[in-house]
Design a protein around this motif. Sequence first.
Motif, PDB file in Angstrom:
ATOM      1  N   GLU A  74      48.083  66.858  68.961  1.00  0.00           N
ATOM      2  CA  GLU A  74      49.233  66.839  69.866  1.00  0.00           C
ATOM      3  C   GLU A  74      50.443  67.516  69.222  1.00  0.00           C
ATOM      4  OE1 GLU A  74      47.539  63.950  69.197  1.00  0.00           O
ATOM      5  OE2 GLU A  74      46.576  63.532  71.124  1.00  0.00           O
ATOM      6  N   MET A  75      50.623  67.278  67.924  1.00  0.00           N
ATOM      7  CA  MET A  75      51.743  67.900  67.211  1.00  0.00           C
ATOM      8  C   MET A  75      51.588  69.418  67.184  1.00  0.00           C
ATOM      9  SD  MET A  75      51.931  65.164  64.079  1.00  0.00           S
ATOM     10  CE  MET A  75      53.211  65.934  63.123  1.00  0.00           C
ATOM     11  N   VAL A 104      49.850  71.304  69.324  1.00  0.00           N
ATOM     12  CA  VAL A 104      50.037  71.814  70.682  1.00  0.00           C
ATOM     13  C   VAL A 104      51.522  71.867  71.017  1.00  0.00           C
ATOM     14  CG1 VAL A 104      49.659  71.301  73.135  1.00  0.00           C
ATOM     15  CG2 VAL A 104      47.769  71.111  71.511  1.00  0.00           C
ATOM     16  N   LYS A 105      52.241  70.788  70.691  1.00  0.00           N
ATOM     17  CA  LYS A 105      53.677  70.743  70.986  1.00  0.00           C
ATOM     18  C   LYS A 105      54.412  71.859  70.244  1.00  0.00           C
ATOM     19  CE  LYS A 105      57.625  67.802  71.417  1.00  0.00           C
ATOM     20  NZ  LYS A 105      57.891  66.802  72.374  1.00  0.00           N
ATOM     21  N   TYR A 106      54.113  72.044  68.957  1.00  0.00           N
ATOM     22  CA  TYR A 106      54.761  73.098  68.177  1.00  0.00           C
ATOM     23  C   TYR A 106      54.464  74.462  68.795  1.00  0.00           C
ATOM     24  CZ  TYR A 106      56.346  75.894  64.261  1.00  0.00           C
ATOM     25  OH  TYR A 106      57.011  76.813  63.483  1.00  0.00           O
ATOM     26  N   TYR A 107      53.208  74.701  69.129  1.00  0.00           N
ATOM     27  CA  TYR A 107      52.791  75.973  69.716  1.00  0.00           C
ATOM     28  C   TYR A 107      53.551  76.242  71.017  1.00  0.00           C
ATOM     29  CZ  TYR A 107      49.857  79.478  71.952  1.00  0.00           C
ATOM     30  OH  TYR A 107      49.411  80.604  72.592  1.00  0.00           O
ATOM     31  N   GLU A 108      53.593  75.241  71.890  1.00  0.00           N
ATOM     32  CA  GLU A 108      54.262  75.396  73.190  1.00  0.00           C
ATOM     33  C   GLU A 108      55.771  75.591  73.017  1.00  0.00           C
ATOM     34  OE1 GLU A 108      52.772  75.860  76.055  1.00  0.00           O
ATOM     35  OE2 GLU A 108      50.781  75.542  75.186  1.00  0.00           O
ATOM     36  N   LEU A 109      56.390  74.804  72.120  1.00  0.00           N
ATOM     37  CA  LEU A 109      57.827  74.956  71.878  1.00  0.00           C
ATOM     38  C   LEU A 109      58.156  76.332  71.305  1.00  0.00           C
ATOM     39  CD1 LEU A 109      58.744  71.435  70.433  1.00  0.00           C
ATOM     40  CD2 LEU A 109      59.473  72.404  72.630  1.00  0.00           C
ATOM     41  N   ASN A 110      57.327  76.806  70.408  1.00  0.00           N
ATOM     42  CA  ASN A 110      57.547  78.121  69.816  1.00  0.00           C
ATOM     43  C   ASN A 110      57.442  79.214  70.881  1.00  0.00           C
ATOM     44  OD1 ASN A 110      58.127  79.646  67.449  1.00  0.00           O
ATOM     45  ND2 ASN A 110      55.998  80.322  67.405  1.00  0.00           N
ATOM     46  N   LYS A 112      58.081  78.790  74.104  1.00  0.00           N
ATOM     47  CA  LYS A 112      59.300  78.667  74.918  1.00  0.00           C
ATOM     48  C   LYS A 112      60.495  79.264  74.197  1.00  0.00           C
ATOM     49  CE  LYS A 112      58.047  74.463  77.406  1.00  0.00           C
ATOM     50  NZ  LYS A 112      58.310  73.029  77.544  1.00  0.00           N
TER      51      LYS A 112
END
Length: 133
Positions: free
Chosen positions: A11-12, A14-20, A22
């Motif tokens: 989850e961490m 995925v979140k980092y990937y998606e935030l990056n 964005k």
Amino acid sequence: MKQNDSFITDEMLVKYYELNKKKKEIELEMTQLKDTFHDYFNNLVGPDNKAEVTINGYKLQRQIRKVEKYNEEITVRRLEELQMSDLIQVVKKPDDVKIKSAIQLGLLSEQQLEGCIVTNYSPAISVKTLTPR
């Protein structure tokens, strides 16, 4: 790897990937808006002038930073013509390309330069997806 109480979850990642992703989209959009703002002010007051506009309680300002420095080649030549050599810096620094060539040609050994090389490290995080999203 140091053992501690923290751990990394999918989850961490995925979140980092998606935030990056964005973040990159936001930076691109902000760059486009800045270009539009600069075009607006260039047409309004010219390219080298500060300006501001207020719209619906938001103030948009453009500031102009002025940086002046001497053209090195022309200034050195002029100072030499004026016999003002004391105003010219002489900078001695190693030529990386020539040093590497001298080592390859055997004119210089790496042992002779022991202790001369400074190595800096800077950590960088990268998260990529292995499957297309």
